[in-house]
Write a protein that holds these residues in place. Structure first.
Motif, PDB file in Angstrom:
ATOM      1  N   SER A 145       0.716  -1.323  -0.026  1.00 35.85           N
ATOM      2  CA  SER A 145       0.085   0.192   0.180  1.00 35.85           C
ATOM      3  C   SER A 145       0.881   1.410  -0.023  1.00 35.85           C
ATOM      4  O   SER A 145       1.998   1.256   0.464  1.00 35.85           O
ATOM      5  CB  SER A 145      -0.851  -0.111   1.315  1.00 35.85           C
ATOM      6  N   VAL A 146       0.166   2.322  -0.519  1.00 34.18           N
ATOM      7  CA  VAL A 146       0.844   3.660  -0.608  1.00 34.18           C
ATOM      8  C   VAL A 146      -0.194   4.743  -0.108  1.00 34.18           C
ATOM      9  O   VAL A 146      -1.194   4.473  -0.195  1.00 34.18           O
ATOM     10  CB  VAL A 146       1.707   3.941  -1.909  1.00 34.18           C
ATOM     11  N   ASN A 147       0.341   6.013   0.075  1.00 38.09           N
ATOM     12  CA  ASN A 147      -0.384   7.076   0.667  1.00 38.09           C
ATOM     13  C   ASN A 147      -1.147   7.641  -0.403  1.00 38.09           C
ATOM     14  O   ASN A 147      -2.412   8.125  -0.470  1.00 38.09           O
ATOM     15  CB  ASN A 147       0.213   7.954   1.820  1.00 38.09           C
ATOM     16  N   ALA A 148      -0.512   7.840  -1.442  1.00 38.10           N
ATOM     17  CA  ALA A 148      -0.899   8.578  -2.536  1.00 38.10           C
ATOM     18  C   ALA A 148      -1.017   7.928  -3.925  1.00 38.10           C
ATOM     19  O   ALA A 148       0.011   7.231  -4.215  1.00 38.10           O
ATOM     20  CB  ALA A 148       0.017   9.658  -2.800  1.00 38.10           C
ATOM     21  N   LYS A 149      -2.111   7.771  -4.640  1.00 34.26           N
ATOM     22  CA  LYS A 149      -2.078   7.161  -5.916  1.00 34.26           C
ATOM     23  C   LYS A 149      -1.621   8.276  -6.974  1.00 34.26           C
ATOM     24  O   LYS A 149      -1.270   9.387  -6.757  1.00 34.26           O
ATOM     25  CB  LYS A 149      -3.559   6.959  -6.349  1.00 34.26           C
ATOM     26  N   THR A 195      -2.960   2.241  -7.401  1.00 34.67           N
ATOM     27  CA  THR A 195      -1.792   2.423  -6.685  1.00 34.67           C
ATOM     28  C   THR A 195      -0.893   3.574  -7.107  1.00 34.67           C
ATOM     29  O   THR A 195      -1.474   4.399  -7.768  1.00 34.67           O
ATOM     30  CB  THR A 195      -0.862   1.153  -6.626  1.00 34.67           C
TER      31      THR A 195
END
Length: 233
Positions: A145-149, A195
């Motif tokens: 997972s990441v914070n920003a797409k 993502t």
């Protein structure tokens, strides 16, 4: 009881075909020539075409086997070799057409069962997992997972691996520079939209559900489970 008897017939046919393959491998008459690296362009083009034809035949043979039909592998090789070398046949065209139609009918008749088994294998990969998105037959999940797409027109390095559940690789590339926009191939765009930089996702689907959106090689059967892995740097 009916399903059990059908499974036994399918297993018996599968065992017979496997035994014929092993027997054929041991016979000098059909033994493959020692592998040599093709040298000239004509040789390399010939080898490439041979591999391509064989790849097309593999899925047909696999579907025949999975359907439970019984064939002679020795005569399959004989039929291929005769046609390739002489363009003739010991069987007349009427019988050839009749037998081909009957075999195709049997494959089509059993395709529904094979598709059901494919979905059962697919569902095992999805069991008790929360998907990010399910769209057009593809089930997407977060791997990292990441914070920003990603934002439109953002350029990133993308790695993608597409394979079957059995591990046969369909496509595999790493660190390709890609601009994120809707001109990308559908599954690549769909996966990237879920993502961002440093993230990774995976998609699961049955081959028949993505044929029109993702180019798949001819050796992939409609009931094969496809695994799509995508990571962004």
């Amino acid at each position: 009881m009916k399903n059990e008897q059908q499974e036994k017939r399918l297993q018996a046919s599968s065992d017979k075909l496997t035994a014929e393959l092993e027997t054929a491998k041991k016979q000098p008459v059909v033994a493959a020539a020692p592998l040599t690296d093709p040298k000239s362009d004509a040789e390399r083009d010939g080898y490439m075409l041979g591999q391509s034809i064989a790849s097309n035949a593999v899925v047909q043979l696999q579907m025949v086997k999975d359907t439970g039909l019984t064939i002679s592998l020795e005569q399959l090789i004989a039929g291929f070799s005769t046609q390739l070398q002489t363009g003739t046949s010991v069987m007349n065209s009427e019988e050839m057409s009749r037998r081909y139609a009957a075999m195709q009918e049997a494959i089509n008749k059993n395709m529904g069962s094979l598709i059901e088994k494919g979905y059962a294998r697919l569902n095992k990969q999805l069991d008790k997992r929360k998907s990010l998105l399910t769209q057009n037959g593809v089930h997407w999940f977060t791997v990292k997972s990441v914070n920003a797409k990603l934002i439109p027109e953002q350029q990133v390095q993308v790695s993608v691996k597409v394979s079957t559940l059995s591990g046969k690789v369909i496509n595999d590339f790493a660190d390709d520079k890609v601009v994120f926009d809707n001109t990308l191939p559908p599954l690549l765009y769909e996966g990237m939209s879920l993502t961002g930089t440093g993230g990774a996702v995976e998609g699961w689907a049955l081959a028949k559900d993505i044929f029109e959106r993702e180019p798949l090689p001819p050796w992939v059967a409609p009931y094969d489970v496809i695994h799509y892995q995508l990571a962004i740097k």
